[in-house]
Scaffold this active site. Sequence first.
Site, mmCIF file in Angstrom:
data_model
loop_
_atom_site.group_PDB
_atom_site.id
_atom_site.type_symbol
_atom_site.label_atom_id
_atom_site.label_comp_id
_atom_site.label_asym_id
_atom_site.label_seq_id
_atom_site.Cartn_x
_atom_site.Cartn_y
_atom_site.Cartn_z
ATOM 1 N N PHE A 243 -0.568 -0.622 4.071
ATOM 2 C CA PHE A 243 -0.733 1.208 4.687
ATOM 3 C C PHE A 243 -1.005 2.213 5.115
ATOM 4 C CE2 PHE A 243 -1.718 2.564 0.342
ATOM 5 C CZ PHE A 243 -1.965 3.974 0.513
ATOM 6 N N LYS B 141 4.718 -8.487 8.917
ATOM 7 C CA LYS B 141 5.931 -7.866 8.107
ATOM 8 C C LYS B 141 4.405 -6.624 8.184
ATOM 9 C CE LYS B 141 6.006 -6.496 3.662
ATOM 10 N NZ LYS B 141 5.893 -5.710 3.612
ATOM 11 N N CYS C 224 -10.057 1.252 3.273
ATOM 12 C CA CYS C 224 -11.479 0.704 2.644
ATOM 13 C C CYS C 224 -12.717 0.057 3.216
ATOM 14 C CB CYS C 224 -10.724 -1.241 3.569
ATOM 15 S SG CYS C 224 -11.131 -2.019 5.000
HETATM 16 P P1 NAD Z 1 -0.520 -4.036 -1.211
HETATM 17 O O1 NAD Z 1 -1.501 -5.112 -1.876
HETATM 18 O O2 NAD Z 1 0.688 -3.121 -2.507
HETATM 19 O O3 NAD Z 1 1.035 -4.402 0.188
HETATM 20 C C1 NAD Z 1 -0.274 -4.873 0.722
HETATM 21 C C2 NAD Z 1 1.613 -5.264 1.998
HETATM 22 O O4 NAD Z 1 1.612 -6.910 1.008
HETATM 23 C C3 NAD Z 1 1.868 -5.012 2.161
HETATM 24 O O5 NAD Z 1 2.675 -6.129 3.786
HETATM 25 C C4 NAD Z 1 3.580 -5.520 0.865
HETATM 26 O O6 NAD Z 1 4.809 -6.035 0.887
HETATM 27 C C5 NAD Z 1 2.685 -6.971 0.467
HETATM 28 N N1 NAD Z 1 2.915 -6.790 -1.210
HETATM 29 C C6 NAD Z 1 3.015 -6.633 -1.303
HETATM 30 N N2 NAD Z 1 3.260 -6.754 -3.159
HETATM 31 C C7 NAD Z 1 3.405 -8.172 -3.129
HETATM 32 C C8 NAD Z 1 3.281 -9.106 -3.994
HETATM 33 N N3 NAD Z 1 3.424 -8.859 -4.414
HETATM 34 N N4 NAD Z 1 3.682 -10.655 -3.051
HETATM 35 C C9 NAD Z 1 4.018 -10.682 -2.243
HETATM 36 N N5 NAD Z 1 3.051 -9.349 -0.853
HETATM 37 C C10 NAD Z 1 3.449 -7.846 -1.668
HETATM 38 O O7 NAD Z 1 -1.565 -3.080 -0.750
HETATM 39 P P2 NAD Z 1 -1.686 -1.447 -0.046
HETATM 40 O O8 NAD Z 1 -1.047 -0.481 -1.097
HETATM 41 O O9 NAD Z 1 -0.168 -1.437 1.051
HETATM 42 O O10 NAD Z 1 -2.855 -1.198 0.522
HETATM 43 C C11 NAD Z 1 -4.012 -0.863 0.207
HETATM 44 C C12 NAD Z 1 -4.992 -1.787 -0.082
HETATM 45 O O11 NAD Z 1 -5.442 -2.771 1.064
HETATM 46 C C13 NAD Z 1 -6.059 -0.977 -1.093
HETATM 47 O O12 NAD Z 1 -6.417 -1.605 -2.083
HETATM 48 C C14 NAD Z 1 -6.861 -1.588 0.365
HETATM 49 O O13 NAD Z 1 -8.214 -1.120 -0.424
HETATM 50 C C15 NAD Z 1 -6.975 -3.109 0.481
HETATM 51 N N6 NAD Z 1 -7.303 -2.987 2.539
HETATM 52 C C16 NAD Z 1 -8.235 -3.492 2.545
HETATM 53 C C17 NAD Z 1 -8.745 -3.821 3.658
HETATM 54 C C18 NAD Z 1 -10.284 -4.843 4.011
HETATM 55 O O14 NAD Z 1 -10.233 -4.668 5.141
HETATM 56 N N7 NAD Z 1 -10.708 -5.607 2.702
HETATM 57 C C19 NAD Z 1 -7.990 -2.668 4.938
HETATM 58 C C20 NAD Z 1 -7.353 -2.296 4.431
HETATM 59 C C21 NAD Z 1 -6.983 -2.349 3.303
#
Ligand code: NAD
Length: 495
Positions: free
Chosen positions: A152, A176, A285
């Site tokens: 997000f 997605k 991140c």
């Molecule tokens: P999230 O893991 O909740 O969701 C990310 C994506 O995965 C979404 O599209 C969601 O629909 C999907 N998803 C969620 N749960 C799932 C499951 N159980 N199985 C399959 N798909 C699933 O993450 P978020 O809250 O949207 O994003 C924030 C996180 O992303 C933070 O931890 C942040 O540090 C990380 N992030 C990392 C980087 C990097 O480069 N390392 C960059 C941006 C964000």
Amino acid sequence: MSKEHVVRNYIAGQWRTAEAQGFLDVENPATGEVIARTPRSTTTEVDRAVAAARQAFPAWAHMSVARRVSWLFRWREILMKNEEKISRILVEEMGKSLSDARAEMKRVYQNLETACAAPMLQQGSKLVDCAGDIDGEEMHEPIGVFAAITPFNFPAMAPFWFIPYALATGNTLVVKPSERVPLTLEAITEFLHELELPPGVYNVLNGDKDASIALVNHPDVKGVSFVGKTDTCRIIASRCAELGKRCQAMGSAKNHLVVMPDYKQIDELIRNMSTSCYGCAGQRCMASSVIVAIGDAMYERISATFVADSRKYRVDNPLNPDVLEESLVIGPVISAQSQAFIHSMIEIGVREGATLALDGRGIRVPGCEKGHFIGPTVFTNVRPGMRIHQTELFGPVVCIMKAGSLDEAINIINNHPYSNACSIYTQNGYEARKFKLNVETGMVGINVGIPAPVPFLPFGGMKSSMLCDIKMQSRSAFQFYTHNKVIVERYWPTE
Ligand code: NAD
């Protein structure tokens, strides 16, 4: 936007009302108002998107690379012209400041620009006479249908860590986006639709974890690019490993800033650190959330000045005209759930014995009573191993710690499970060099608060922050999205 707006899927070059097994609210996190609904696309809809991408693959893969990237050039132009419109949609659904949204769009353009170098970066190599009268060649071929699943916090940039590279290299794609922020990509896709990309090359499928898992499991999806929480990363990466699929999987972070006792420019230092910690309300991140000061004197000085500076930030709805162009504005966190989690972690920090030097709970933004705001929050006297130090809070909460030496600071960083990035502030070249050679993080800054690489360089962490082998962006992306086929050839004279 309005709560009647149901986000559309984009499949085979057409906008489609998704076949949905339910809907999720998309909220403006500053006001709590529902601004759209995300369909939870069914597996039939997933099959449809993947089938479209599969059908488009052969012709796209064999189109000249120069022609493929011509769409990316034009997409960049049209997005640049519409930056303001897209940035405001981004702010409305995600809650970051307008200046952060505009900066995010710059990264979109840079990723498109880098991918436009495909005619150079996708080149292979050839060794004539690698054995007697035998030539050896390595070529970089597209692979097929890829899926990209994004988080997000960067509704525009995160999809563009993948889209330009997958397409430039001759693959087709189903993206997605996060179900919490689908509107930015919907707007961005409108502009590509005008450019008449061949149908099926690029598809957008909306949904939650069910749609993600259906994409990962789909037999026609050859590889997955993922960014999100480490827990989700593990699910995606392990499933891809079981199925033998390529996978990019970037996870959570907790980034440390180390301040050496020699550092003199304290005002610049504090502002540099605080923008790293509070930009995007700490939901990057690459946001820093731990400051490690070396020695008693620097620790005391940093603690006092950082807390004083933190009080200068205004917490507000980023779309409030009074703060629209303001850089020191902290918007909301993404959801009531996230706000409640951060509040509970602040409570834990107090119980663990850290000193709550500035408490951002209970902040009220007039006119935004249903918004998910947290003011700048600072803990001092934080020790390694405390839960507030070990956990990614993803909010404007900063831990300040003391270390007796650079070695001790490096140990604190290297013993942390998350290893996305870290930075050191020093004018001493010897210590800067020691730091960059010894810290175990994927990205390292020297006198830079956010060492986020521009797209001409690879982007990714280590350990629990990256559960794969290949980073995002630049040459790494070209490696991920192509198979390096090796040809060994020999010919005899025909007569
Ligand atoms: P999230 O893991 O909740 O969701 C990310 C994506 O995965 C979404 O599209 C969601 O629909 C999907 N998803 C969620 N749960 C799932 C499951 N159980 N199985 C399959 N798909 C699933 O993450 P978020 O809250 O949207 O994003 C924030 C996180 O992303 C933070 O931890 C942040 O540090 C990380 N992030 C990392 C980087 C990097 O480069 N390392 C960059 C941006 C964000």
